[in-house]
Design a protein around this motif. Structure first.
Motif, PDB file in Angstrom:
ATOM      1  N   LEU A  59       0.826  -1.204   0.000  1.00 41.27           N
ATOM      2  CA  LEU A  59       0.000   0.000   0.000  1.00 41.27           C
ATOM      3  C   LEU A  59       0.862   1.255   0.000  1.00 41.27           C
ATOM      4  CD1 LEU A  59      -2.867   1.176   0.184  1.00 41.27           C
ATOM      5  CD2 LEU A  59      -2.659   1.072   2.673  1.00 41.27           C
ATOM      6  N   VAL A  60       1.895   1.256   0.824  1.00 38.67           N
ATOM      7  CA  VAL A  60       2.788   2.425   0.882  1.00 38.67           C
ATOM      8  C   VAL A  60       3.525   2.591  -0.439  1.00 38.67           C
ATOM      9  CG1 VAL A  60       4.827   3.385   2.019  1.00 38.67           C
ATOM     10  CG2 VAL A  60       3.029   2.296   3.383  1.00 38.67           C
ATOM     11  N   PHE A  61       3.998   1.474  -0.999  1.00 39.21           N
ATOM     12  CA  PHE A  61       4.732   1.553  -2.263  1.00 39.21           C
ATOM     13  C   PHE A  61       3.814   2.024  -3.392  1.00 39.21           C
ATOM     14  CE2 PHE A  61       6.660  -0.321  -6.104  1.00 39.21           C
ATOM     15  CZ  PHE A  61       7.914   0.285  -6.035  1.00 39.21           C
ATOM     16  N   ALA A  62       2.555   1.561  -3.385  1.00 36.07           N
ATOM     17  CA  ALA A  62       1.598   2.016  -4.396  1.00 36.07           C
ATOM     18  C   ALA A  62       1.329   3.506  -4.251  1.00 36.07           C
ATOM     19  CB  ALA A  62       0.308   1.219  -4.286  1.00 36.07           C
ATOM     20  N   ALA A  63       1.223   3.975  -3.006  1.00 38.73           N
ATOM     21  CA  ALA A  63       1.011   5.409  -2.791  1.00 38.73           C
ATOM     22  C   ALA A  63       2.197   6.217  -3.319  1.00 38.73           C
ATOM     23  CB  ALA A  63       0.805   5.686  -1.298  1.00 38.73           C
ATOM     24  N   ILE A  64       3.398   5.701  -3.127  1.00 36.64           N
ATOM     25  CA  ILE A  64       4.585   6.387  -3.659  1.00 36.64           C
ATOM     26  C   ILE A  64       4.538   6.418  -5.183  1.00 36.64           C
ATOM     27  CG2 ILE A  64       7.099   6.232  -3.880  1.00 36.64           C
ATOM     28  CD1 ILE A  64       7.141   5.047  -1.054  1.00 36.64           C
ATOM     29  N   GLN A  65       4.148   5.298  -5.803  1.00 38.19           N
ATOM     30  CA  GLN A  65       4.064   5.262  -7.263  1.00 38.19           C
ATOM     31  C   GLN A  65       2.998   6.214  -7.790  1.00 38.19           C
ATOM     32  OE1 GLN A  65       3.554   0.976  -7.888  1.00 38.19           O
ATOM     33  NE2 GLN A  65       5.527   0.957  -8.937  1.00 38.19           N
ATOM     34  N   ALA A  66       1.895   6.359  -7.032  1.00 31.43           N
ATOM     35  CA  ALA A  66       0.836   7.261  -7.474  1.00 31.43           C
ATOM     36  C   ALA A  66       1.252   8.718  -7.409  1.00 31.43           C
ATOM     37  CB  ALA A  66      -0.423   7.042  -6.633  1.00 31.43           C
ATOM     38  N   LEU A  67       2.272   9.017  -6.625  1.00 35.12           N
ATOM     39  CA  LEU A  67       2.700  10.407  -6.454  1.00 35.12           C
ATOM     40  C   LEU A  67       4.024  10.701  -7.148  1.00 35.12           C
ATOM     41  CD1 LEU A  67       1.836  10.823  -2.661  1.00 35.12           C
ATOM     42  CD2 LEU A  67       0.489  11.591  -4.624  1.00 35.12           C
ATOM     43  N   THR A  68       4.542   9.726  -7.918  1.00 36.03           N
ATOM     44  CA  THR A  68       5.808   9.937  -8.627  1.00 36.03           C
ATOM     45  C   THR A  68       5.627   9.586 -10.108  1.00 36.03           C
ATOM     46  OG1 THR A  68       6.527   7.679  -8.082  1.00 36.03           O
ATOM     47  CG2 THR A  68       7.184   9.433  -6.570  1.00 36.03           C
ATOM     48  N   ASN A  69       6.625   9.892 -10.892  1.00 36.26           N
ATOM     49  CA  ASN A  69       6.580   9.610 -12.331  1.00 36.26           C
ATOM     50  C   ASN A  69       7.464   8.426 -12.699  1.00 36.26           C
ATOM     51  OD1 ASN A  69       9.056  10.764 -11.903  1.00 36.26           O
ATOM     52  ND2 ASN A  69       8.928  12.236 -13.598  1.00 36.26           N
ATOM     53  N   GLY A  70       7.504   7.419 -11.818  1.00 38.94           N
ATOM     54  CA  GLY A  70       8.350   6.262 -12.048  1.00 38.94           C
ATOM     55  C   GLY A  70       7.692   5.236 -12.950  1.00 38.94           C
ATOM     56  N   ASN A  71       8.253   4.015 -12.930  1.00 36.35           N
ATOM     57  CA  ASN A  71       7.728   2.920 -13.738  1.00 36.35           C
ATOM     58  C   ASN A  71       7.784   1.645 -12.908  1.00 36.35           C
ATOM     59  OD1 ASN A  71      10.505   2.067 -13.893  1.00 36.35           O
ATOM     60  ND2 ASN A  71      10.761   3.506 -15.602  1.00 36.35           N
ATOM     61  N   LEU A  72       7.637   0.490 -13.559  1.00 33.88           N
ATOM     62  CA  LEU A  72       7.648  -0.776 -12.843  1.00 33.88           C
ATOM     63  C   LEU A  72       9.010  -1.135 -12.284  1.00 33.88           C
ATOM     64  CD1 LEU A  72       5.393  -2.913 -15.213  1.00 33.88           C
ATOM     65  CD2 LEU A  72       4.779  -2.014 -12.964  1.00 33.88           C
ATOM     66  N   VAL A  73      10.044  -0.507 -12.784  1.00 33.31           N
ATOM     67  CA  VAL A  73      11.410  -0.854 -12.371  1.00 33.31           C
ATOM     68  C   VAL A  73      11.928   0.071 -11.285  1.00 33.31           C
ATOM     69  CG1 VAL A  73      13.781  -1.177 -13.159  1.00 33.31           C
ATOM     70  CG2 VAL A  73      11.873  -1.798 -14.662  1.00 33.31           C
ATOM     71  N   GLN A  74      11.674   1.359 -11.413  1.00 32.17           N
ATOM     72  CA  GLN A  74      12.236   2.310 -10.465  1.00 32.17           C
ATOM     73  C   GLN A  74      11.223   3.399 -10.141  1.00 32.17           C
ATOM     74  OE1 GLN A  74      15.638   4.030 -12.394  1.00 32.17           O
ATOM     75  NE2 GLN A  74      14.449   4.948 -14.053  1.00 32.17           N
ATOM     76  N   VAL A  75      11.435   4.010  -8.981  1.00 31.34           N
ATOM     77  CA  VAL A  75      10.580   5.111  -8.528  1.00 31.34           C
ATOM     78  C   VAL A  75      11.141   6.417  -9.074  1.00 31.34           C
ATOM     79  CG1 VAL A  75       9.668   6.333  -6.531  1.00 31.34           C
ATOM     80  CG2 VAL A  75       9.963   3.843  -6.437  1.00 31.34           C
ATOM     81  N   GLY A  76      10.271   7.223  -9.658  1.00 34.36           N
ATOM     82  CA  GLY A  76      10.713   8.481 -10.250  1.00 34.36           C
ATOM     83  C   GLY A  76      10.665   9.629  -9.265  1.00 34.36           C
TER      84      GLY A  76
END
Length: 319
Positions: A59-76
């Motif tokens: 859940l925390v990682f999904a929230a980070i992905q929703a607020l960043t411009n990353g992809n499946l490999v790295q967090v943007g």
């Protein structure tokens, strides 16, 4: 000073009263309770940590992905709510919202009406009632891959059994999964077909808990069948009904395999639901942020609907 008095003074100096109990010293049972509580916490802590890691980390990682411009490999980089703005401005977002609402409403109330009707029928004394109930559970028991394959075989092409039957009856060449409207109807019918056994179980157990004396009193008072159903049966099974609606709303909003296996969201996105759209954005278009943002929007909607229905459950308990 007598020996008895000396003994009493010695016991008093140790905090022991005349009755043989300690005075100001804390009782041993309290210490035992504390030790038991510490032991319980030590035993429960690993399970709690495991649950937090399993459920909390994604859940925390999904929230980070929703607020960043990353992809499946790295967090943007952090971009705030831009992914949510991008999600709601997607060309297929609002059509997916519309069909998700229709899919949920039909899935919940269609399966509930059929499940309640069959529960009322199987409650009466019918021949081989156990066998009938088992057969009625088959759409829910059979794996969804098998069910979707069977429905595809029945309606997918012009040479499928149901299109051939309709053509022989003079309806022309009916292509259920090629026409957007017919594809939506097919998906909705498939959802009800798969879901009504769950409602049958829920409503059957709810009806089993209704006292038969209530119906006897209603018959004595001259109540008709419709009056008995709407004024006695439905109010008495209101709480299980609301619970089944909450569960089915969650099932419908998150139901990925029914749509994806039957139509894949087509034709031209007419049967796309939000969960299928989120999957397509993440794994087909590789737009992780907007896809996860759609998933969060679905979660928020499911929570709101659940809270509304939970309030109805509390009202039913009060009444």
């Amino acid at each position: 000073m007598t020996s008895q008095q000396l003994t009493s003074l010695a016991r008093a100096s140790k905090g022991v009263g005349l009755g043989g109990h300690q005075g100001d010293a804390p009782p041993r049972p309290r210490r035992r309770r504390r030790r038991g509580l510490v032991t319980l916490l030590v035993m429960v802590l690993p399970s709690v940590v495991l649950l937090v890691v399993i459920n909390g980390y994604p859940l925390v990682f999904a929230a980070i992905q929703a607020l960043t411009n990353g992809n499946l490999v790295q967090v943007g980089k952090f971009i705030g709510l831009q992914n949510f703005v991008a999600a709601v401005t997607l060309p297929g977002f609002w059509p997916a919202v519309r069909f998700t609402i229709i899919f949920t409403i039909v899935g919940v109330f269609g399966s509930w009406i059929i499940g309640l009707g069959l529960a009322l029928l199987t409650k009466t004394r019918v021949h081989a009632r156990g066998v009938i109930r088992t057969l009625l559970l088959l759409p829910w028991i059979v794996p969804i891959v098998v069910s979707s394959t069977s429905w595809n075989w029945l309606v997918a092409t012009s040479t499928s059994p149901i299109p051939l039957l309709l053509k022989s009856l003079g309806f022309g060449n009916v292509l259920f999964l090629a026409d957007p409207t017919l594809a939506q109807i097919t998906v909705l019918a498939f959802k009800v077909w798969v879901s009504f056994p769950f409602m049958l179980l829920m409503m059957g157990s709810a009806l089993a808990g209704v006292d038969e004396n209530v119906y006897e009193a209603a018959r004595v008072d001259g109540a008709s069948r419709s009056q008995t159903f709407f004024r006695i049966t439905l109010p008495l099974i209101a709480r299980p009904t609301y619970i089944s609606w909450i569960l089915m709303v969650i099932f419908c909003i998150n139901d990925f395999p029914i749509v994806y296996l039957l139509t894949g969201g087509g034709p031209i996105g007419s049967t796309n639901t939000l969960v299928v759209l989120a999957y397509q954005e993440v794994f087909s278009n590789f737009q992780t942020g907007p896809g996860v943002a759609i998933a969060f929007i679905m979660t928020i909607v499911a929570v709101i609907v659940s809270l509304v229905l939970f309030r109805q459950i509390r009202k039913a308990d009060i009444e």
